[in-house]
Design a protein around this motif. Structure first.
Motif, PDB file in Angstrom:
ATOM      1  N   LEU A  42       6.720 -48.680  12.853  1.00  0.00           N
ATOM      2  CA  LEU A  42       4.977 -49.046  14.030  1.00  0.00           C
ATOM      3  C   LEU A  42       4.150 -48.094  12.819  1.00  0.00           C
ATOM      4  N   ILE A  43       4.750 -46.257  12.210  1.00  0.00           N
ATOM      5  CA  ILE A  43       4.599 -45.807  10.615  1.00  0.00           C
ATOM      6  C   ILE A  43       3.691 -46.717   9.756  1.00  0.00           C
ATOM      7  N   SER A  44       5.239 -48.061   9.750  1.00  0.00           N
ATOM      8  CA  SER A  44       5.009 -49.140   8.206  1.00  0.00           C
ATOM      9  C   SER A  44       3.647 -49.505   8.752  1.00  0.00           C
ATOM     10  N   MET A  45       3.831 -50.331   9.753  1.00  0.00           N
ATOM     11  CA  MET A  45       2.610 -51.093  10.285  1.00  0.00           C
ATOM     12  C   MET A  45       0.995 -50.391  10.217  1.00  0.00           C
ATOM     13  N   GLY A  46       1.009 -49.000  10.892  1.00  0.00           N
ATOM     14  CA  GLY A  46      -0.291 -48.288  10.364  1.00  0.00           C
ATOM     15  C   GLY A  46      -0.548 -48.312   9.123  1.00  0.00           C
ATOM     16  N   THR A  47       0.668 -47.630   8.311  1.00  0.00           N
ATOM     17  CA  THR A  47      -0.116 -47.447   6.943  1.00  0.00           C
ATOM     18  C   THR A  47      -0.392 -49.230   5.928  1.00  0.00           C
ATOM     19  N   SER A  86      -4.234 -49.320   4.305  1.00  0.00           N
ATOM     20  CA  SER A  86      -4.381 -49.691   3.323  1.00  0.00           C
ATOM     21  C   SER A  86      -5.051 -51.416   3.034  1.00  0.00           C
ATOM     22  N   GLY A  87      -5.595 -51.961   4.127  1.00  0.00           N
ATOM     23  CA  GLY A  87      -6.213 -52.705   4.335  1.00  0.00           C
ATOM     24  C   GLY A  87      -7.394 -52.505   3.753  1.00  0.00           C
ATOM     25  N   MET A  88      -7.600 -51.089   5.137  1.00  0.00           N
ATOM     26  CA  MET A  88      -9.319 -50.622   5.984  1.00  0.00           C
ATOM     27  C   MET A  88      -9.617 -49.786   3.892  1.00  0.00           C
ATOM     28  N   LYS A  89      -8.307 -49.404   3.354  1.00  0.00           N
ATOM     29  CA  LYS A  89      -8.720 -48.891   1.968  1.00  0.00           C
ATOM     30  C   LYS A  89      -9.704 -49.658   1.115  1.00  0.00           C
ATOM     31  N   TYR A  90      -8.934 -51.206   1.488  1.00  0.00           N
ATOM     32  CA  TYR A  90      -9.565 -51.837   0.031  1.00  0.00           C
ATOM     33  C   TYR A  90     -10.677 -52.001   0.424  1.00  0.00           C
ATOM     34  N   THR A 101     -11.065 -40.009   4.678  1.00  0.00           N
ATOM     35  CA  THR A 101     -10.965 -41.179   4.251  1.00  0.00           C
ATOM     36  C   THR A 101      -9.805 -42.386   4.212  1.00  0.00           C
ATOM     37  N   PHE A 102     -10.000 -43.133   4.309  1.00  0.00           N
ATOM     38  CA  PHE A 102      -8.849 -44.408   4.428  1.00  0.00           C
ATOM     39  C   PHE A 102      -8.298 -44.367   3.064  1.00  0.00           C
ATOM     40  N   GLN A 103      -8.323 -43.755   2.610  1.00  0.00           N
ATOM     41  CA  GLN A 103      -7.593 -42.749   1.292  1.00  0.00           C
ATOM     42  C   GLN A 103      -6.756 -41.809   1.719  1.00  0.00           C
ATOM     43  N   GLU A 104      -7.166 -41.204   2.051  1.00  0.00           N
ATOM     44  CA  GLU A 104      -6.505 -39.966   2.570  1.00  0.00           C
ATOM     45  C   GLU A 104      -5.636 -40.223   3.618  1.00  0.00           C
ATOM     46  N   ILE A 105      -5.784 -41.447   4.764  1.00  0.00           N
ATOM     47  CA  ILE A 105      -4.824 -41.139   6.134  1.00  0.00           C
ATOM     48  C   ILE A 105      -3.621 -42.726   5.108  1.00  0.00           C
ATOM     49  N   TYR A 106      -4.040 -43.084   4.349  1.00  0.00           N
ATOM     50  CA  TYR A 106      -2.864 -44.296   3.800  1.00  0.00           C
ATOM     51  C   TYR A 106      -2.001 -43.071   3.072  1.00  0.00           C
ATOM     52  N   ASN A 107      -2.186 -41.968   2.011  1.00  0.00           N
ATOM     53  CA  ASN A 107      -1.352 -41.068   1.672  1.00  0.00           C
ATOM     54  C   ASN A 107      -0.489 -40.232   2.615  1.00  0.00           C
ATOM     55  N   GLN A 108      -1.481 -40.257   3.840  1.00  0.00           N
ATOM     56  CA  GLN A 108      -0.634 -38.953   4.651  1.00  0.00           C
ATOM     57  C   GLN A 108       0.374 -39.870   5.539  1.00  0.00           C
ATOM     58  N   LEU A 109      -0.163 -40.790   5.827  1.00  0.00           N
ATOM     59  CA  LEU A 109       0.643 -41.855   6.380  1.00  0.00           C
ATOM     60  C   LEU A 109       2.287 -42.304   5.615  1.00  0.00           C
ATOM     61  N   GLY A 110       2.049 -42.498   4.018  1.00  0.00           N
ATOM     62  CA  GLY A 110       3.041 -43.039   3.382  1.00  0.00           C
ATOM     63  C   GLY A 110       4.038 -41.902   3.719  1.00  0.00           C
ATOM     64  N   GLU A 111       3.310 -40.293   3.255  1.00  0.00           N
ATOM     65  CA  GLU A 111       4.347 -39.429   2.808  1.00  0.00           C
ATOM     66  C   GLU A 111       5.117 -39.039   4.243  1.00  0.00           C
ATOM     67  N   SER A 112       4.496 -39.241   5.413  1.00  0.00           N
ATOM     68  CA  SER A 112       5.254 -39.169   6.737  1.00  0.00           C
ATOM     69  C   SER A 112       6.596 -40.772   7.088  1.00  0.00           C
ATOM     70  N   GLN A 113       6.396 -41.254   5.672  1.00  0.00           N
ATOM     71  CA  GLN A 113       7.070 -42.493   5.830  1.00  0.00           C
ATOM     72  C   GLN A 113       8.285 -41.515   5.104  1.00  0.00           C
ATOM     73  N   LEU A 118       2.045 -34.911  13.298  1.00  0.00           N
ATOM     74  CA  LEU A 118       0.888 -35.983  13.407  1.00  0.00           C
ATOM     75  C   LEU A 118      -0.326 -36.508  13.700  1.00  0.00           C
ATOM     76  N   TYR A 119      -0.018 -36.345  14.872  1.00  0.00           N
ATOM     77  CA  TYR A 119      -1.473 -36.415  16.263  1.00  0.00           C
ATOM     78  C   TYR A 119      -2.712 -35.423  15.742  1.00  0.00           C
ATOM     79  N   SER A 120      -1.793 -33.942  15.310  1.00  0.00           N
ATOM     80  CA  SER A 120      -2.715 -32.830  15.704  1.00  0.00           C
ATOM     81  C   SER A 120      -3.795 -33.008  13.848  1.00  0.00           C
ATOM     82  N   SER A 121      -2.888 -33.593  12.881  1.00  0.00           N
ATOM     83  CA  SER A 121      -3.595 -33.572  12.060  1.00  0.00           C
ATOM     84  C   SER A 121      -4.329 -34.406  11.144  1.00  0.00           C
ATOM     85  N   LEU A 122      -4.032 -35.856  11.760  1.00  0.00           N
ATOM     86  CA  LEU A 122      -4.823 -37.276  11.864  1.00  0.00           C
ATOM     87  C   LEU A 122      -5.172 -37.730  12.814  1.00  0.00           C
TER      88      LEU A 122
END
Length: 883
Positions: A715-720, A724-728, A870-882, A852-856
Motif C-alpha cells: 500500500l505504501i508502495s502504491m502511494g509512493t 512520484s507521478g505527481m512529482k513529475y 511538496t510532492f518531492q517531500e511527500i515522495y521522500n517521506q514515503l520512501g523513508e517509511s518503506q 505517518l498520519y500526523s506528519s504527512l
C-alpha cells in the motif's frame, strides 16, 4: 420579529447538533453510495454459488457468466440450452444484500460468438423458496439489456433489491440464442430485516387531489394487510417534508410515504410487525415520519414495542417511548426509539395517532455487534434543512413545569439577544477581512491578465467559436468581484449562483488532458466529452504557481512552452490503422469513442520511433511481442472544427508526458479520419475497485500467495508511485484537479499510473457533486480554497493526495467523509476557512502509523497552502517509511 429570530436560532441549534447526531446515530444505507461489486467479476463469489436452469454446452456453463471475466477455458459467458421464458442464471450471495445496481454483457468469445440478451427480467428470493419478480417504480418488469456483445450495460435497481438469491432471466424470441455475463453491485444488508407486516396504506383527499399513501413497491402479499415482504419502508429513500411531492419523477402525490388515518383504527394505533433473520440484541429503531400538521399529519404520539424469540409468545414486558411534542416545525424527521438491548427475532410495534394521519417513509434497526453501514447519510435537496431535531434524542427530557418553561424562555431570549449582538460585530469584522482578501485577489488577477497580454504568445480555450458559446471550464482562479463578494457561509448556500457568475468571467487558458485516462481501464466506462460537464479534471497548461520571494509572495501565471500547443509534433508517429483489431468498446463521449484493441507490432513500433522510456509501458502487456492490447480514443468524423483542434492539442501535450507513473500515449492515426490516439492499456482496472476487493495481509514482511490480500508495504508502495507521478506533473506545472484512487490505474506487480476517468463512470457518480446540472466537483477530495475560491494549485493537489493516501490505507472500503452529506462536506470546508478548531478531519486508518498520519496526512490538509508539503517531500517521506 421574535418568532423569526426564534426560528433562526432553532436552525442554528439543529446545525450545531448535526455532527453529534451523525456520530451518535448509525447511518442509514444509502443507495447512492452502496454500490460495491459483490464478486462476480473479482471472483469472490465461488463457482459453486453460480447455477443455471440449463447450459448450451460445458464451455458455456453458469460459472462462465461473470462480467468482464475470461479464464481462457470457457467460451466467455453463460448460454442456456434452449431459449425459453423459464431459463435463468442464479447467483447465491450467501447472506442478505442490499443490491442497487446490476451489470450485463454478452458473449463475443474472441470473435467466435455474438450472442447477447437485449432484454431480461430479474427474480429474487431471501430464503430460496419464495421468489419475487422485480419491477421498477412504474411497475415494469422488463429491463433493457445489451445492444452488442461487447459493451457492459449498468442498470440502477429502482427500487433496490434486498435478497440473498438473484436470478437473471433473458427475454427473447425462442429462435434466438442468448448469452449473458453479469455482475451485482451493493452492500451487505446489516439490518437483518427479512419482512414487515402492516395494514395496507390508505388514500387521502387533499385540495381536490387523491393522495395515494400505499406501499407501491411492497414485494409480499397485498390485501387489507401487507404480509411477508419488504418495500418502501426499507428502500433507503426518505420522504420530503411536503408529502405531496417526491424525489422520484412522474409519480403520484404521497408516493414516498405509507400512511393511515385514525378513522380506520378504533383502537387509536397502527400495528406493525418486523421479522428478522436471527435472534438479535436490539439497541434502537429509527422511524422517519412526516409532521405536516397544517394538513392533518403529525408524527406518532407514542410507540409501544413487544418482543419474542422464535415461535414463543410475545413477551409481556414492552418498551414504550413518547417523542417530544413539536407544534412549531413541520419538517419531516427521524425519530430514534431506544429498544434497551432486548433480544428478539420478531418485534411488534404500535404507533399511536397524534392527529388525523400518521405517515412513515423509512424504518431501520440497529442491533449490538452489527457494523454500521459503510455509507453516508442520504443526500437531501439543496436548501432543505436537516430532518434531525434535538427532540429526536430519546434522552431529551421535556419539562412539564410552567415555571421552568418560563425561566427557560427568558434565558433563551437573553441568549438570542447576545447572539445577535455577537453576530453583528462578527459580521462587521469578517466583512472587512474579506474585502481586503477580495482586493488582494483582484489585484493578483489584474497583474496576471496584464502579464498575459505582454507575453509574446497567449493561450485561448480551444472550444470557443464565433457566434456560439463553448462548454464552460473552471478558471485557474475564480476572480471575486468586490460588490458581490460574500463570506463563505453565504457562498456555500449560493454555490450554484456563484458557479454561474464565475463561468462567464475572464479569459480561458485551459488545455485539458482528460483523454489521458478515458482510454484506459478494464471495466466498461460511460465516457463523457471533455469539458461537457463544466470542468477539465486532469491538467491545464496555464496554471497558478506560487512564487515566494524574500519579502513577499504573490501568484503569477507560469508560461508553458509554446511547442506544446503549436508546431509539428516530432515525437508521435503515424501507426498503421490496418494493424488495429477491434476488441471491445470501453466508453463513448459527445465527440468520440474509446475502444480496446489489439495492435499488431506495436512494441516494435514504439521501440523504433519513440524515446526509450516509453517502451517500458508495454512490458507485461497481455499477448505476444507482436500483438498487445491498447486503448484507442477516436474522434467522430462529424465532429466540429473546435473539437478537432482540441483532439490535436491533447495529442501534442500527451506526447510530452514521459513518466513510469503516468499513462502514456503510444502512437496516433491522424493522416485520415477518424482521428485516433493510442494509449497503453492497464489490465487490472482502477485502484479503487482493485483495493476494495482485497483485505490487509497482517504478515506484512512477506508477500502472500493469496491474491485477495495486500500487504501494508505494498500500500505504501502504491502511494509512493502516485507521489512520484505527481512529482513529475508538478515539475511541469500541471495541476491534476481530480486526484483519487478511482483515477489511478493498476498494472501487473502493483504498478500504478495516474489517469482521469472517474467522473465518466456510473459507478463513481456518488463521488461528484453536481451544481444544478452545470458542473460536477469531487468535493470530498478538494481543498477548502478550491471549493470556496475556485483556486486549483499544486497545493490543492497535495490536499487531494492526502485523501487518496487515506483511501489506499483504508483499502477503499469507505468513501471519504462517508458520515457527511455533500452539503455537510461543503459546510466543513467553511470551518477550515474560519480555522476556529471546529473543522473535522478524516480519521487515522487502522493500519496507518501515528507518525505517518500526523506528519504527512494532516500536513497535506493544513489550512495554509504554503505550509503543505511538496510532492518531492511527500515522495521522500514515503520512501523513508518503506525502508
Amino acid at each position: 420579529m421574535l418568532q423569526i429570530v426564534s426560528e433562526m436560532t432553532l436552525l442554528q441549534i439543529r446545525h450545531g447538533l448535526l455532527l453529534f447526531l451523525i456520530t451518535a446515530v448509525p447511518a442509514q444505507v444509502n443507495p447512492g453510495v452502496c454500490r460495491y461489486p459483490l464478486g462476480m467479476t473479482g471472483g469472490q463469489i465461488p463457482d459453486d454459488d453460480i447455477s443455471a436452469s440449463s447450459q448450451w454446452s460445458e464451455s458455456t456453463a453458469a460459472r462462465y457468466g461473470r462480467l468482464d471475466f475470461d479464464d481462457g477455458d470457457g467460451d466467455g459467458a453463460w448460454c442456456p440450452k434452449i431459449m425459453a421464458e423459464a431459463e435463468f442464471l442464479q447467483v447465491d450471495l450467501r447472506s442478505l444484500h442490499f443490491i442497487t445496481l446490476v451489470g450485463t454483457q454478452g458473449r463475443h468469445a474472441d470473435g467466435m460468438g455474438n450472442e447477447f440478451a437485449q432484454r431480461y427480467r430479474i427474480k429474487y428470493s431471501r430464503d430460496g423458496t419464495r421468489w419475487v419478480a422485480w419491477q421498477d417504480r412504474k411497475g415494469s418488469q422488463v429491463i433493457e439489456g445489451n445492444k452488442n456483445a461487447y459493451d457492459v450495460v449498468l442498470k440502477d435497481m429502482e427500487p433496490p433489491i434486498i435478497a440473498r438469491f438473484i436470478r437473471f432471466m433473458p427475454v427473447a424470441d425462442n429462435s434466438m440464442i442468448v448469452c449473458m455475463r453479469v455482475e451485482l453491485y451493493g452492500c451487505e444488508w446489516l439490518d437483518g430485516l427479512v419482512s414487515y407486516s402492516a395494514p395496507a396504506g390508505q388514500e387521502m383527499t387533499y385540495g381536490g387531489k387523491n393522495v395515494n399513501l400505499n406501499d407501491s413497491v411492497y414485494d409480499g402479499t397485498l390485501g387489507l394487510r401487507m404480509e411477508h415482504g419488504l418495500g418502501q419502508l426499507t428502500d433507503g429513500a426518505w420522504g420530503l417534508d411536503d408529502f405531496l411531492f417526491s424525489n422520484v419523477y412522474g409519480v403520484w402525490p404521497g408516493y414516498d410515504y405509507v400512511g393511515w388515518t385514525n378513522e380506520s383504527f378504533p383502537k387509536g394505533y397502527v400495528e406493525m410487525k418486523f421479522e428478522f433473520d436471527r435472534i438479535r440484541n436490539f439497541t434502537s429503531m429509527k422511524v422517519h415520519c412526516s409532521n405536516m400538521f397544517s394538513r392533518g399529519v403529525r408524527m406518532f404520539r407514542q410507540t409501544t414495542c413487544y418482543f419474542r424469540t422464535s415461535e414463543s409468545e410475545w413477551e409481556s414486558a414492552a418498551v414504550t417511548f413518547r417523542p417530544p411534542e413539536d407544534r412549531v416545525s413541520q419538517i419531516a424527521r427521524f425519530i430514534t426509539v431506544p429498544l434497551g438491548g432486548r433480544m428478539a427475532t420478531s418485534i411488534k410495534c404500535r404507533f399511536a395517532f397524534n392527529e388525523a394521519w400518521v405517515m412513515i417513509s423509512e424504518v431501520a434497526f440497529q442491533s449490538a455487534g452489527t457494523a454500521v453501514y459503510n455509507t453516508s447519510l442520504p443526500p437531501r435537496k439543496r436548501g432543505h434543512p436537516t430532518n434531525l431535531l434535538p427532540g429526536d434524542d430519546p434522552v431529551h427530557k421535556v419539562d412539564e413545569s410552567n415555571t421552568r418553561i418560563l425561566i427557560g424562555c427568558l434565558v433563551a431570549v437573553i441568549l438570542i439577544l447576545l447572539a445577535i449582538i455577537v453576530i453583528i460585530m462578527w459580521r462587521q469584522v469578517w466583512q472587512k477581512m474579506l474585502e481586503k482578501a477580495s482586493r488582494r485577489i483582484l489585484d493578483d488577477e489584474l497583474s496576471a491578465r496584464l502579464a498575459i497580454q505582454t507575453q509574446a504568445f497567449s493561450f485561448h480555450h480551444s472550444s470557443q467559436s464565433s457566434g456560439s458559446t463553448s462548454n464552460s471550464t473552471y478558471e485557474r482562479i475564480f476572480p471575486l468581484c468586490s460588490p458581490d463578494y460574500q463570506e463563505p457561509s453565504r457562498l456555500i448556500r449560493k454555490l450554484p449562483e456563484f458557479a454561474q457568475s464565475i463561468e462567464d468571467l475572464g479569459h480561458r487558458c485551459s488545455v485539458s488532458l482528460c483523454s489521458v485516462s478515458s482510454a484506459a481501464g478494464s471495466s466498461s466506462r460511460q465516457l463523457q466529452a471533455c469539458g461537457s460537464d463544466g470542468a477539465p479534471h486532469y491538467a491545464e497548461a496555464d496554471i497558478v504557481n506560487q512564487q515566494e520571494g524574500a519579502a513577499s509572495s504573490s501568484y503569477s501565471i507560469t508560461a508553458v512552452n509554446m511547442n506544446l500547443l503549436s508546431g509539428k509534433d516530432t515525437d508521435m508517429r503515424e501507426f498503421p490503422r490496418d494493424k488495429l483489431t477491434f476488441k471491445e468498446k470501453l466508453g463513448e463521449g459527445q465527440f468520440g469513442e474509446v475502444h480496446l484493441c489489439e495492435a499488431e507490432g506495436m512494441q516494435g513500433f514504439v521501440e523504433k520511433n519513440l524515446p526509450g522510456e516509453v517502451t517500458s509501458c508495454l512490458e507485461g502487456s497481455e499477448g505476444s511481442r507482436d500483438t498487445v492490447l491498447v486503448a484507442v480514443k477516436t474522434l467522430r468524423e462529424d465532429a466540429n472544427k473546435n473539437a478537432r483542434n482540441d483532439f490535436l492539442k491533447e495529442i501534442r501535450i500527451m506526447s510530452r508526458l514521459r513518466d513510469p507513473n503516468i499513462v502514456s500515449l503510444l502512437a496516433v492515426c491522424v493522416e485520415s479520419d477518424p482521428l485516433c490516439m493510442i494509449t497503453e492499456y492497464m489490465e487490472n482496472g482502477d485502484l479503487n475497485q482493485f483495493l476494495s476487493c482485497h483485505q490487509l495481509n497482517q504478515a506484512e514482511q512477506t508477500p502472500t500467495s493469496d491474491h485477495s490480500t495486500v500487504s501494508y508495504s505494498s500500500l505504501i508502495s502504491m502511494g509512493t508511485q502516485i507521489a512520484s507521478g505527481m512529482k513529475y506533473l508538478s515539475s511541469l506545472n500541471f495541476v491534476h484537479r481530480d486526484l483519487a484512487t478511482r483515477n489511478c490505474l493498476v498494472g501487473k506487480n502493483y504498478t500504478i499510473k495516474i489517469a482521469d476517468f472517474g467522473m465518466s463512470r456510473n459507478l463513481y457518480r456518488g463521488d461528484y457533486y453536481r451544481i444544478q446540472g452545470r458542473a460536477v466537483l469531487p468535493i470530498r477530495w478538494m481543498s477548502w480554497e478550491s471549493i470556496l475560491l475556485g483556486k486549483f494549485t499544486m497545493a490543492s493537489d497535495v490536499w487531494a493526495f492526502g485523501v487518496t493516501l487515506w483511501e489506499i490505507l483504508n483499502l477503499c472500503k469507505e468513501q471519504p467523509y462517508c458520515q457527511f452529506s455533500d452539503e455537510q462536506v461543503i459546510e466543513n470546508t467553511g470551518e477550515f476557512f474560519r480555522d476556529q478548531g471546529k473543522q473535522v478531519y478524516l480519521p487515522r486508518p487502522h493500519c496507518c502509523p501515528d507518525l505517518l498520519y500526523s506528519s504527512l496526512m494532516l500536513g497535506c490538509w493544513r489550512r495554509n497552502a504554503k505550509q503543505r508539503p511538496t510532492f518531492q517531500e511527500i515522495y521522500n517521506q514515503l520512501g523513508e517509511s518503506q525502508e
